[in-house]
Write an enzyme that holds these catalytic residues in place. Sequence first.
Site, PDB file in Angstrom:
ATOM      1  N   CYS A   1       6.498   0.326  -0.517  1.00 44.43           N
ATOM      2  CA  CYS A   1       5.558   0.929  -1.476  1.00 44.43           C
ATOM      3  C   CYS A   1       4.152   1.178  -0.956  1.00 44.43           C
ATOM      4  CB  CYS A   1       5.472   0.045  -2.731  1.00 44.43           C
ATOM      5  SG  CYS A   1       6.969   0.062  -3.731  1.00 44.43           S
TER       6      CYS A   1
ATOM      7  N   LYS B   1       0.706   2.624 -11.253  1.00 49.05           N
ATOM      8  CA  LYS B   1       1.522   2.037 -10.176  1.00 49.05           C
ATOM      9  C   LYS B   1       0.914   2.343  -8.807  1.00 49.05           C
ATOM     10  CE  LYS B   1       5.032   0.477  -7.789  1.00 49.05           C
ATOM     11  NZ  LYS B   1       5.225  -0.957  -7.549  1.00 49.05           N
TER      12      LYS B   1
ATOM     13  N   GLU C   1       7.619  -0.381 -11.951  1.00 55.00           N
ATOM     14  CA  GLU C   1       7.857  -1.779 -11.575  1.00 55.00           C
ATOM     15  C   GLU C   1       6.654  -2.302 -10.786  1.00 55.00           C
ATOM     16  OE1 GLU C   1       8.329  -2.790  -8.302  1.00 55.00           O
ATOM     17  OE2 GLU C   1       8.421  -0.817  -7.355  1.00 55.00           O
TER      18      GLU C   1
END
Length: 464
Positions: free
Chosen positions: A282, A226, A171
């Site tokens: 994150c 990512k 994502e």
Amino acid sequence: MTTIAPPQIRTICCIGAGYVGGPTMAVIADRCPDIQVLVVDMNTTRIAAWNDDDLAKLPVYEPGLDAVVGRCRGRNLHFSTEVDAAIAAADMVFIAVNTPTKTRGIGAGQASDLRWVEACARQVAKAAVGHTIVVEKSTLPVRTAEAVKAILEAAEDTDTTRSFSVLSNPEFLAEGTAIRDLENPDRVLIGGESTTAIHALAGVYGQWVPPEKILRTNLWSSELSKLTANAFLAQRISSINSIAALCEATEADVEEVARAIGSDSRLGPKFLKAGPGFGGSCFQKDILNLVYLCRHFGLPQVADYWESVVALNTWHQHRIAALVVQKLFGTVTGKRIAILGFAFKADTNDTRESPAIRVCRDLLEEGAILAIHDPKVDPDQIALDLGQPVGESWLHCDAVADAVTGADAAVILTEWQSYSELCWDALAPLMRQPAWVFDARAITDSLAVCLAGLNHWRVGCGMV
């Protein structure tokens, strides 16, 4: 691993009903009405919140999420704790569980804790029926898919009626704009070895995402992309904040510097807004994971480079707290400090790695009494983050006016729109003079604050 043409995707199961799983599956259900989407989680309280008739009580706050859930829930979007049944019914299973940084053992403080990913893989291996496409949605270190594949292959060996394909589909959501990011993504990245499985997942996204935005890679490139994307974004934040400190020392204005360099087409203007440093679930976690991987693969110089991005971010947050102490005559012991904003960014109730946590802890260590206001963060979450309950050291305030009453300073740590519209003429008389406004987000009207008789510091500009 056996490659079998998967059936048409009729049912999707997502394990994990958090910040990634909930919004992602809601948008898939909204845009793919012919697909049944089941979001499962062992946390009964979280599932109950997703099923609450009052959409304002959803466990994740994202602008627009309530409307999407309201359109789909009960039609083709379902939330449940029945994990095994959902896996068995699914053609495709997304793994969207938390991957926190390890706190003990090898790689503690840097490597990702993959216990929940492994547990999910084992549960899928046990409960799946027929051919199942397993999609890594959680942020994972490169080559994690090897472990997932090994567990699933063992299940194939014991039951030849079942088979699996593994994909990586990281994502790239920004909290506060997650629904917009999902509905109109910059790109959708799908990594895998099975062309058939990749086409199946691309077909789901292709119902609303243009084909040129759906990128296909191998598994390892997808997993690493990512971590790399978050590292590059965090690097820009640390870079502009380092320049903000220099601007304050030289009487330059970081906003003018950012505008000048952002006009360069090679750089662009995004992520050049000085602030209190990066936070969220994150950035720090993924950079430290990258650091660990670099050291693991014998690249210490690369590891040191990325570790310095985190170190500078931490220094910048300590710098803000130290500056507050310095301006308040060198001590904040017993002084009331209003903290405006506790979420790591506006338009979310997420506090994970929020800059406010480190700034508040520093001020508490100096003996300050904090009056904390945030329009979305629950006081129980603040207590958990600060490691102490509401009491003598800090209190929660429902209104900004309550927070600043009797305060020696107000410190703006989250860029909520409402904070940029505060009437300082009305708030200044409530504060103990001489009072300060420390704007770590550069969202206040400097002239209005000064005309209200308040001292004003703004990140990247210094005293106004």
